[in-house]
Design a protein around this motif. Structure first.
Motif, PDB file in Angstrom:
ATOM      1  N   GLY A   1      53.765  40.449  31.538  1.00  0.00           N
ATOM      2  CA  GLY A   1      54.237  41.193  32.705  1.00  0.00           C
ATOM      3  C   GLY A   1      53.441  40.948  33.978  1.00  0.00           C
ATOM      4  N   THR A   2      52.334  40.194  33.914  1.00  0.00           N
ATOM      5  CA  THR A   2      51.599  39.833  35.134  1.00  0.00           C
ATOM      6  C   THR A   2      51.981  38.399  35.507  1.00  0.00           C
ATOM      7  OG1 THR A   2      49.690  38.769  34.092  1.00  0.00           O
ATOM      8  CG2 THR A   2      49.659  41.173  34.209  1.00  0.00           C
ATOM      9  N   LYS A   3      51.339  37.856  36.516  1.00  0.00           N
ATOM     10  CA  LYS A   3      51.559  36.440  36.837  1.00  0.00           C
ATOM     11  C   LYS A   3      50.361  35.610  36.408  1.00  0.00           C
ATOM     12  CE  LYS A   3      54.493  37.738  40.643  1.00  0.00           C
ATOM     13  NZ  LYS A   3      54.347  38.213  42.023  1.00  0.00           N
ATOM     14  N   ASN A   4      49.483  36.195  35.616  1.00  0.00           N
ATOM     15  CA  ASN A   4      48.320  35.456  35.112  1.00  0.00           C
ATOM     16  C   ASN A   4      48.649  34.816  33.767  1.00  0.00           C
ATOM     17  OD1 ASN A   4      47.108  36.570  37.325  1.00  0.00           O
ATOM     18  ND2 ASN A   4      45.387  37.479  36.214  1.00  0.00           N
ATOM     19  N   ILE A   5      48.126  33.628  33.592  1.00  0.00           N
ATOM     20  CA  ILE A   5      48.341  32.892  32.344  1.00  0.00           C
ATOM     21  C   ILE A   5      47.065  33.001  31.514  1.00  0.00           C
ATOM     22  CG2 ILE A   5      48.786  30.625  31.370  1.00  0.00           C
ATOM     23  CD1 ILE A   5      50.099  29.826  34.000  1.00  0.00           C
TER      24      ILE A   5
ATOM     25  N   ILE B   1      42.957  25.697  43.734  1.00  0.00           N
ATOM     26  CA  ILE B   1      44.171  25.806  42.920  1.00  0.00           C
ATOM     27  C   ILE B   1      43.772  26.332  41.545  1.00  0.00           C
ATOM     28  CG2 ILE B   1      46.069  24.519  41.853  1.00  0.00           C
ATOM     29  CD1 ILE B   1      45.776  22.449  44.112  1.00  0.00           C
ATOM     30  N   ASP B   2      44.349  27.451  41.160  1.00  0.00           N
ATOM     31  CA  ASP B   2      44.017  28.022  39.850  1.00  0.00           C
ATOM     32  C   ASP B   2      45.203  27.859  38.910  1.00  0.00           C
ATOM     33  OD1 ASP B   2      43.344  29.433  37.628  1.00  0.00           O
ATOM     34  OD2 ASP B   2      42.761  31.273  38.685  1.00  0.00           O
ATOM     35  N   PRO B   3      45.172  26.852  38.030  1.00  0.00           N
ATOM     36  CA  PRO B   3      46.333  26.598  37.169  1.00  0.00           C
ATOM     37  C   PRO B   3      46.545  27.679  36.110  1.00  0.00           C
ATOM     38  CG  PRO B   3      44.539  25.105  36.614  1.00  0.00           C
ATOM     39  CD  PRO B   3      44.073  25.905  37.793  1.00  0.00           C
ATOM     40  N   TRP B   4      45.690  28.711  36.115  1.00  0.00           N
ATOM     41  CA  TRP B   4      45.886  29.832  35.189  1.00  0.00           C
ATOM     42  C   TRP B   4      46.562  30.996  35.895  1.00  0.00           C
ATOM     43  CZ3 TRP B   4      45.754  28.271  30.429  1.00  0.00           C
ATOM     44  CH2 TRP B   4      45.098  27.056  30.200  1.00  0.00           C
ATOM     45  N   LEU B   5      47.065  30.707  37.088  1.00  0.00           N
ATOM     46  CA  LEU B   5      47.986  31.641  37.761  1.00  0.00           C
ATOM     47  C   LEU B   5      49.356  30.968  37.749  1.00  0.00           C
ATOM     48  CD1 LEU B   5      45.750  32.618  40.824  1.00  0.00           C
ATOM     49  CD2 LEU B   5      46.126  33.921  38.693  1.00  0.00           C
ATOM     50  N   TYR B   6      50.380  31.717  37.323  1.00  0.00           N
ATOM     51  CA  TYR B   6      51.712  31.120  37.181  1.00  0.00           C
ATOM     52  C   TYR B   6      52.177  30.441  38.465  1.00  0.00           C
ATOM     53  CZ  TYR B   6      56.766  30.737  36.545  1.00  0.00           C
ATOM     54  OH  TYR B   6      58.045  30.263  36.494  1.00  0.00           O
TER      55      TYR B   6
ATOM     56  N   GLN C   1      38.251  25.304  37.000  1.00  0.00           N
ATOM     57  CA  GLN C   1      38.002  24.831  35.633  1.00  0.00           C
ATOM     58  C   GLN C   1      37.840  26.030  34.695  1.00  0.00           C
ATOM     59  OE1 GLN C   1      35.276  24.696  33.277  1.00  0.00           O
ATOM     60  NE2 GLN C   1      36.526  23.329  32.006  1.00  0.00           N
ATOM     61  N   ARG C   2      38.574  26.021  33.593  1.00  0.00           N
ATOM     62  CA  ARG C   2      38.407  27.085  32.600  1.00  0.00           C
ATOM     63  C   ARG C   2      38.390  26.494  31.194  1.00  0.00           C
ATOM     64  NH1 ARG C   2      39.099  31.817  35.471  1.00  0.00           N
ATOM     65  NH2 ARG C   2      40.875  31.801  36.858  1.00  0.00           N
ATOM     66  N   ASP C   3      37.674  27.193  30.316  1.00  0.00           N
ATOM     67  CA  ASP C   3      37.731  26.861  28.892  1.00  0.00           C
ATOM     68  C   ASP C   3      37.461  25.366  28.668  1.00  0.00           C
ATOM     69  OD1 ASP C   3      38.462  28.498  26.425  1.00  0.00           O
ATOM     70  OD2 ASP C   3      39.833  26.822  26.163  1.00  0.00           O
TER      71      ASP C   3
HETATM   72  C1  LIG Z   1      44.788  37.733  37.522  1.00  0.00           C
HETATM   73  O1  LIG Z   1      43.808  36.741  37.814  1.00  0.00           O
HETATM   74  C2  LIG Z   1      43.172  36.943  39.044  1.00  0.00           C
HETATM   75  C3  LIG Z   1      42.328  35.725  39.328  1.00  0.00           C
HETATM   76  O2  LIG Z   1      41.552  35.380  38.232  1.00  0.00           O
HETATM   77  C4  LIG Z   1      42.395  38.254  39.005  1.00  0.00           C
HETATM   78  O3  LIG Z   1      41.778  38.468  40.236  1.00  0.00           O
HETATM   79  C5  LIG Z   1      43.360  39.391  38.707  1.00  0.00           C
HETATM   80  O4  LIG Z   1      42.662  40.585  38.543  1.00  0.00           O
HETATM   81  C6  LIG Z   1      44.182  39.098  37.451  1.00  0.00           C
HETATM   82  N1  LIG Z   1      45.226  40.086  37.320  1.00  0.00           N
HETATM   83  C7  LIG Z   1      45.514  40.692  36.173  1.00  0.00           C
HETATM   84  C8  LIG Z   1      46.640  41.664  36.197  1.00  0.00           C
HETATM   85  O5  LIG Z   1      44.881  40.475  35.160  1.00  0.00           O
END
Ligand SMILES: *[C@@H]1O[C@H](CO)[C@@H](O)[C@H](O)[C@H]1NC(C)=O
Ligand SMILES: *[C@@H]1O[C@H](CO)[C@@H](O)[C@H](O)[C@H]1NC(C)=O
Ligand SMILES: *[C@@H]1O[C@H](CO)[C@@H](O)[C@H](O)[C@H]1NC(C)=O
Ligand SMILES: *[C@@H]1O[C@H](CO)[C@@H](O)[C@H](O)[C@H]1NC(C)=O
Ligand SMILES: *[C@@H]1O[C@H](CO)[C@@H](O)[C@H](O)[C@H]1NC(C)=O
Ligand SMILES: *[C@@H]1O[C@H](CO)[C@@H](O)[C@H](O)[C@H]1NC(C)=O
Length: 360
Positions: free
Chosen positions: A121-125, A63-68, A161-163
């Protein structure tokens, strides 16, 4: 009864009618809700859970909580698992909407929509986002506590785990002990409280005592524990106005917690739509004169701008006193809700709350 009291009573009734007149818009779910995993099995297999919560490695999920979507899924699982303990006081469908934990998910959705998670604009936090860091302690932490207490019966999983962020129960107990303990207590209370078993939608006092009180206590502990840890992220917010808003909002959360507002999906959506800005603030913003924001959002921002940050802690004990019991808490909640629109009326409601305490 004086005419002023009469006026306030009528207004109170009007407010209640207003807030129970819910529309489909207010029942809406957080962005991408239906795309998020709804069980642990919905997350990818990792194949290598070195510090997994449970022992079975062959079926370990990552589970990566840094993905929305991953973090939203934690809320989905938490809400799914706790709704059976809270559906007795629900009179709408789907029953999940009455779950008082839904407010957390709805607020997280607002953070995403307004780019406060720096997702751009991505789904990454981004771990640089103050808001995402703040929300970590209101998402991952309650989730871990719910697993610890058996409210969520999951398969094996590992949280990336991050940061600076703790990612399992033992680490989190070290990093933020009081938040972990309060959330565990909240879930244990949910599992055990037999005295609350007959609560219906009409028993406002019991809902307050059995559910809202313990939840807001845990919420308060998360906020208090998180703020010092995430302090370094404040300067990464894009403007002074946004920084001030962030700190002001975290203080307002203490006030909402003390007044124990119902934080189900519908009530949270109404409040957010009315008062929270749908984008980050810039230093050009001069509320109440932001043309792209609604009148009520402008007024809320103006109020937060006018209140010095020291005020919140100085006034906290008085606020606590005025919110002592269920009945007085209701007036305190109205004072909070009406403050951006009329400071005079808010003061009047605060006084009514104080008077109500005398007959609690
Ligand atoms: C978002 O995070 C994932 C997992 O860390 C990574 O593989 C992906 O490249 C990232 N996407 C963007 C648009 O930064
Ligand atoms: C599993 O993770 C541990 C610790 O991160 C690492 O030492 C080990 O090499 C990994 N094993 C495999 C098979 O990837
Ligand atoms: C571990 O998980 C696998 C796959 O789901 C399952 O077949 C096995 O019975 C589990 N073992 C234990 C000890 O729970
Ligand atoms: C929780 O999830 C299960 C399985 O996905 C589903 O059958 C159930 O209806 C859900 N519960 C609630 C309260 O939504
Ligand atoms: C994403 O947005 C935030 C806030 O606007 C900004 O500070 C940051 O530089 C952006 N990151 C990228 C990679 O564009
Ligand atoms: C909120 O947390 C702070 C810090 O732990 C504590 O001092 C305060 O009493 C708490 N407030 C409530 C209402 O529990």
């Amino acid at each position: 009864m004086t005419s002023a009291t009469m006026h306030l009573l009528i207004l109170t009734i009007a407010l209640f009618i207003f807030s129970s007149n819910t529309s489909i818009a207010e029942q809406r779910f957080p962005t991408l809700w239906f795309e998020a995993p709804s069980s642990i099995a919905g997350y990818p297999l990792s194949g290598n859970c070195s510090s997994s919560q449970t022992i079975n490695n062959s079926d370990c999920r990552i589970i990566d909580p840094w993905l929305y979507l991953d973090r939203l899924g934690l809320y989905k699982i938490l809400i799914n698992a706790t709704t059976p303990y809270m559906d007795r006081f629900c009179s709408v469908q789907p029953l999940q909407e009455c779950n008082i934990l839904f407010g957390l998910a709805a607020n997280f959705g607002w953070q995403f929509d307004s780019n406060r998670l720096f997702s751009n604009g991505t789904k990454n936090i981004s771990v640089n986002s103050w808001w995402a860091s703040f929300n970590y302690y209101l998402s991952v932490i309650p989730f871990l506590a719910a697993v610890d207490t058996g409210v969520i019966r999951s398969g094996a999983f590992q949280i990336v785990q991050r940061d600076i962020f703790c990612s399992n129960s033992d680490e989190c107990l070290k990093q933020i002990p009081s938040a972990m303990i309060h959330w565990r207590n909240y879930f244990l209370n949910l599992l055990q409280s037999r005295s609350c078993s007959g609560v219906t939608a009409k028993d406002g006092g019991l809902i307050d005592e059995c559910y809202l009180g313990p939840m807001w206590l845990a919420h308060n502990a998360s906020v208090a524990n998180a703020l010092p840890i995430i302090k370094t992220k404040l300067s990464l917010l894009p403007s002074y106005n946004e920084q001030h808003f962030s700190l002001a909002w975290s203080n307002v959360l203490y006030y909402i917690a003390i007044a124990r507002k119902n934080s189900n999906l519908i009530e949270t959506n109404i409040y957010q739509d009315k008062y929270l800005p749908g984008r980050m603030l810039t230093d050009k913003d001069n509320p109440p004169y932001c043309p792209d924001l609604s009148k009520s959002v402008n007024l809320a921002l103006e109020l937060l701008h006018d209140i010095p940050l020291e005020f919140y802690s100085e006034f906290m004990d008085y606020w606590y006193g005025a919110s002592t019991c269920y009945e007085s808490g209701i007036y305190a909640q109205i004072a909070l809700e009406i403050a951006p629109l009329s400071r005079t009326l808010a003061a009047a409601y605060y006084e009514i709350a104080q008077l109500t305490v005398l007959v609690c």
